[in-house]
Write a protein that holds these residues in place. Structure first.
Motif, PDB file in Angstrom:
ATOM      1  N   PRO A 225       0.810  -1.220   0.000  1.00 31.81           N
ATOM      2  CA  PRO A 225       0.000   0.000   0.000  1.00 31.81           C
ATOM      3  C   PRO A 225       0.844   1.271   0.000  1.00 31.81           C
ATOM      4  O   PRO A 225       1.846   1.373   0.718  1.00 31.81           O
ATOM      5  CB  PRO A 225      -0.822  -0.125   1.284  1.00 31.81           C
ATOM      6  N   LEU A 226       0.425   2.217  -0.807  1.00 27.31           N
ATOM      7  CA  LEU A 226       1.125   3.490  -0.943  1.00 27.31           C
ATOM      8  C   LEU A 226       0.687   4.467   0.133  1.00 27.31           C
ATOM      9  O   LEU A 226      -0.385   4.331   0.725  1.00 27.31           O
ATOM     10  CB  LEU A 226       0.862   4.083  -2.327  1.00 27.31           C
ATOM     11  N   ALA A 227       1.525   5.468   0.376  1.00 28.45           N
ATOM     12  CA  ALA A 227       1.216   6.497   1.363  1.00 28.45           C
ATOM     13  C   ALA A 227       0.006   7.299   0.906  1.00 28.45           C
ATOM     14  O   ALA A 227      -0.240   7.471  -0.291  1.00 28.45           O
ATOM     15  CB  ALA A 227       2.415   7.418   1.560  1.00 28.45           C
ATOM     16  N   ASN A 228      -0.756   7.792   1.857  1.00 26.37           N
ATOM     17  CA  ASN A 228      -1.935   8.592   1.541  1.00 26.37           C
ATOM     18  C   ASN A 228      -1.563   9.798   0.682  1.00 26.37           C
ATOM     19  O   ASN A 228      -0.531  10.438   0.902  1.00 26.37           O
ATOM     20  CB  ASN A 228      -2.610   9.083   2.833  1.00 26.37           C
ATOM     21  N   GLY A 229      -2.398  10.084  -0.295  1.00 21.61           N
ATOM     22  CA  GLY A 229      -2.196  11.256  -1.135  1.00 21.61           C
ATOM     23  C   GLY A 229      -1.171  11.094  -2.229  1.00 21.61           C
ATOM     24  O   GLY A 229      -0.778  12.072  -2.855  1.00 21.61           O
ATOM     25  N   TYR A 230      -0.770   9.850  -2.506  1.00 23.06           N
ATOM     26  CA  TYR A 230       0.282   9.651  -3.511  1.00 23.06           C
ATOM     27  C   TYR A 230      -0.147  10.159  -4.885  1.00 23.06           C
ATOM     28  O   TYR A 230       0.686  10.601  -5.678  1.00 23.06           O
ATOM     29  CB  TYR A 230       0.693   8.184  -3.586  1.00 23.06           C
ATOM     30  N   GLU A 231      -1.468  10.106  -5.159  1.00 21.78           N
ATOM     31  CA  GLU A 231      -1.957  10.555  -6.468  1.00 21.78           C
ATOM     32  C   GLU A 231      -1.594  12.009  -6.739  1.00 21.78           C
ATOM     33  O   GLU A 231      -1.322  12.388  -7.880  1.00 21.78           O
ATOM     34  CB  GLU A 231      -3.472  10.388  -6.566  1.00 21.78           C
ATOM     35  N   LYS A 232      -1.577  12.818  -5.696  1.00 25.97           N
ATOM     36  CA  LYS A 232      -1.288  14.251  -5.843  1.00 25.97           C
ATOM     37  C   LYS A 232       0.195  14.509  -6.126  1.00 25.97           C
ATOM     38  O   LYS A 232       0.550  15.586  -6.600  1.00 25.97           O
ATOM     39  CB  LYS A 232      -1.700  15.003  -4.579  1.00 25.97           C
ATOM     40  N   ARG A 233       1.037  13.521  -5.834  1.00 24.57           N
ATOM     41  CA  ARG A 233       2.480  13.706  -6.026  1.00 24.57           C
ATOM     42  C   ARG A 233       2.976  13.132  -7.352  1.00 24.57           C
ATOM     43  O   ARG A 233       4.138  13.346  -7.724  1.00 24.57           O
ATOM     44  CB  ARG A 233       3.240  13.066  -4.854  1.00 24.57           C
ATOM     45  N   ILE A 234       2.130  12.410  -8.043  1.00 22.18           N
ATOM     46  CA  ILE A 234       2.559  11.717  -9.268  1.00 22.18           C
ATOM     47  C   ILE A 234       3.099  12.697 -10.311  1.00 22.18           C
ATOM     48  O   ILE A 234       4.156  12.468 -10.922  1.00 22.18           O
ATOM     49  CB  ILE A 234       1.412  10.871  -9.846  1.00 22.18           C
ATOM     50  N   ASP A 235       2.404  13.813 -10.527  1.00 29.04           N
ATOM     51  CA  ASP A 235       2.863  14.767 -11.546  1.00 29.04           C
ATOM     52  C   ASP A 235       4.206  15.386 -11.180  1.00 29.04           C
ATOM     53  O   ASP A 235       4.994  15.728 -12.066  1.00 29.04           O
ATOM     54  CB  ASP A 235       1.829  15.866 -11.776  1.00 29.04           C
ATOM     55  N   LEU A 236       4.470  15.527  -9.893  1.00 24.28           N
ATOM     56  CA  LEU A 236       5.766  16.059  -9.466  1.00 24.28           C
ATOM     57  C   LEU A 236       6.892  15.123  -9.903  1.00 24.28           C
ATOM     58  O   LEU A 236       7.967  15.579 -10.321  1.00 24.28           O
ATOM     59  CB  LEU A 236       5.786  16.235  -7.948  1.00 24.28           C
ATOM     60  N   TYR A 237       6.647  13.819  -9.836  1.00 23.83           N
ATOM     61  CA  TYR A 237       7.661  12.851 -10.228  1.00 23.83           C
ATOM     62  C   TYR A 237       7.709  12.654 -11.738  1.00 23.83           C
ATOM     63  O   TYR A 237       8.768  12.345 -12.296  1.00 23.83           O
ATOM     64  CB  TYR A 237       7.431  11.523  -9.498  1.00 23.83           C
ATOM     65  N   LYS A 238       6.589  12.856 -12.407  1.00 23.92           N
ATOM     66  CA  LYS A 238       6.593  12.844 -13.877  1.00 23.92           C
ATOM     67  C   LYS A 238       7.431  13.999 -14.417  1.00 23.92           C
ATOM     68  O   LYS A 238       8.053  13.885 -15.478  1.00 23.92           O
ATOM     69  CB  LYS A 238       5.170  12.988 -14.420  1.00 23.92           C
ATOM     70  N   LEU A 239       7.442  15.106 -13.682  1.00 25.39           N
ATOM     71  CA  LEU A 239       8.116  16.323 -14.147  1.00 25.39           C
ATOM     72  C   LEU A 239       9.586  16.073 -14.464  1.00 25.39           C
ATOM     73  O   LEU A 239      10.112  16.592 -15.460  1.00 25.39           O
ATOM     74  CB  LEU A 239       7.975  17.425 -13.097  1.00 25.39           C
ATOM     75  N   TYR A 240      10.267  15.282 -13.656  1.00 23.72           N
ATOM     76  CA  TYR A 240      11.680  14.988 -13.908  1.00 23.72           C
ATOM     77  C   TYR A 240      11.878  14.408 -15.302  1.00 23.72           C
ATOM     78  O   TYR A 240      12.791  14.805 -16.041  1.00 23.72           O
ATOM     79  CB  TYR A 240      12.193  14.011 -12.841  1.00 23.72           C
ATOM     80  N   HIS A 241      11.020  13.486 -15.690  1.00 21.67           N
ATOM     81  CA  HIS A 241      11.167  12.815 -16.982  1.00 21.67           C
ATOM     82  C   HIS A 241      10.774  13.722 -18.148  1.00 21.67           C
ATOM     83  O   HIS A 241      11.383  13.648 -19.222  1.00 21.67           O
ATOM     84  CB  HIS A 241      10.358  11.523 -16.981  1.00 21.67           C
ATOM     85  N   ILE A 242       9.794  14.581 -17.936  1.00 22.20           N
ATOM     86  CA  ILE A 242       9.423  15.528 -18.984  1.00 22.20           C
ATOM     87  C   ILE A 242      10.554  16.534 -19.204  1.00 22.20           C
ATOM     88  O   ILE A 242      10.907  16.855 -20.355  1.00 22.20           O
ATOM     89  CB  ILE A 242       8.114  16.256 -18.627  1.00 22.20           C
ATOM     90  N   LEU A 243      11.158  16.997 -18.127  1.00 22.49           N
ATOM     91  CA  LEU A 243      12.306  17.907 -18.248  1.00 22.49           C
ATOM     92  C   LEU A 243      13.473  17.199 -18.938  1.00 22.49           C
ATOM     93  O   LEU A 243      14.162  17.793 -19.779  1.00 22.49           O
ATOM     94  CB  LEU A 243      12.735  18.405 -16.863  1.00 22.49           C
ATOM     95  N   ASN A 244      13.688  15.947 -18.581  1.00 23.19           N
ATOM     96  CA  ASN A 244      14.771  15.194 -19.205  1.00 23.19           C
ATOM     97  C   ASN A 244      14.527  15.024 -20.702  1.00 23.19           C
ATOM     98  O   ASN A 244      15.460  15.171 -21.508  1.00 23.19           O
ATOM     99  CB  ASN A 244      14.911  13.831 -18.526  1.00 23.19           C
ATOM    100  N   HIS A 245      13.296  14.726 -21.079  1.00 24.75           N
ATOM    101  CA  HIS A 245      12.980  14.592 -22.506  1.00 24.75           C
ATOM    102  C   HIS A 245      13.166  15.918 -23.243  1.00 24.75           C
ATOM    103  O   HIS A 245      13.621  15.931 -24.390  1.00 24.75           O
ATOM    104  CB  HIS A 245      11.552  14.062 -22.679  1.00 24.75           C
TER     105      HIS A 245
END
Length: 267
Positions: A225-245
């Motif tokens: 099980p993931l920590a509460n509110g993980y859905e709200k943090r997903i875009d923050l972690y996607k951001l690294y890969h978008i910047l890298n691309h």
């Protein structure tokens, strides 16, 4: 002996080598990429005894030979088992965030050496800020872009509130192009960008560039099980890969990065 050049892959040249003794080998070459980094990542993933990875046969700086993975059919329960195995991988942890060496995310350097037990500090300095500095060097950081990143900086503590501070073993670049289906229907992960980080970052990458089915995330969350509110943090972690691309492939990704940063900064 027969050598066949393979299609696919935007960084290294890949080949299938069929030997006279019936053994088949997968080979990657690149004039500047150091394949010792990839080999060390595969060795680290193998330590977790979870998801299958190819065996390393020969590794030199610009040359990597791996066992050939014969493709199989995707069984009905493939994503259930894959999710459970990824959860098991993420249960393999370290004392600190990062890794003992820097490696690559695609062909971009990924800085991992940073002696910290604080995930927020690591993610800001070694993931987001690292990419922003490259964007500035590339001339991609317009006023609008920089303003959007500033809004993320100001809200970073709030955005990461509630996230785990546990250094889990991550594949690091786990999208739909970096797994295979083996001849027994098992998941085999390839082309890692290994480090120890928050496991939500691995899941965020699986949601980019085609994504995985919802069943995968449901089964993962049952297994670990993931920590509460993980859905709200997903875009923050996607951001690294978008910047890298953006830094790898050009400004066609800039508007997506700006939109993502603006949305995060105004949540």
């Amino acid at each position: 002996m027969k050598i066949t050049r393979l299609n696919g892959g935007c960084i290294a040249s890949s080949y299938r080598l069929d030997l006279e003794n019936k053994q088949t080998i997968f080979i990657k070459t690149h004039s500047t990429q150091d394949f010792n980094k990839e080999a060390n990542g595969l060795r680290e993933l193998k330590k977790a005894n979870s998801i299958a990875v190819p065996d390393i046969l020969i590794c030199r700086k610009n040359f990597l030979a791996l066992e050939w993975i014969e493709s199989g059919r995707k069984p009905k329960n493939f994503f259930k088992h894959f999710a459970e195995e990824l959860a098991q991988l993420h249960r393999y942890t370290s004392d600190n965030f990062g890794f003992y060496e820097d490696n690559y995310i695609g062909s971009m350097t990924q800085e991992n050496i940073y002696d910290t037990k604080n995930w927020q500090d690591f993610y800001y300095h070694k993931r987001l800020l690292f990419q922003i500095k490259i964007a500035e060097k590339n001339g991609y950081a317009t006023r609008e872009f920089s303003k959007a990143f500033l809004s993320v900086e100001k809200k970073l503590v709030t955005l990461m509130e509630g996230s785990e501070n546990i250094p889990s073993l991550l594949h690091g670049d786990l999208w739909s192009g970096n797994y295979m289906i083996g001849n027994k229907g098992q998941a085999v992960i390839i082309d890692p960008a290994v480090y120890y980080g928050n496991r939500e970052a691995d899941l965020a990458m699986t949601m980019l560039f085609g994504g995985f089915p919802m069943l995968f995330y449901e089964e993962y969350n049952k297994a670990f099980p993931l920590a509460n509110g993980y859905e709200k943090r997903i875009d923050l972690y996607k951001l690294y890969h978008i910047l890298n691309h953006m830094n790898l492939f050009g400004i066609s990704y800039r508007s997506q990065a700006i939109t993502m940063m603006n949305n995060l900064g105004h949540e």
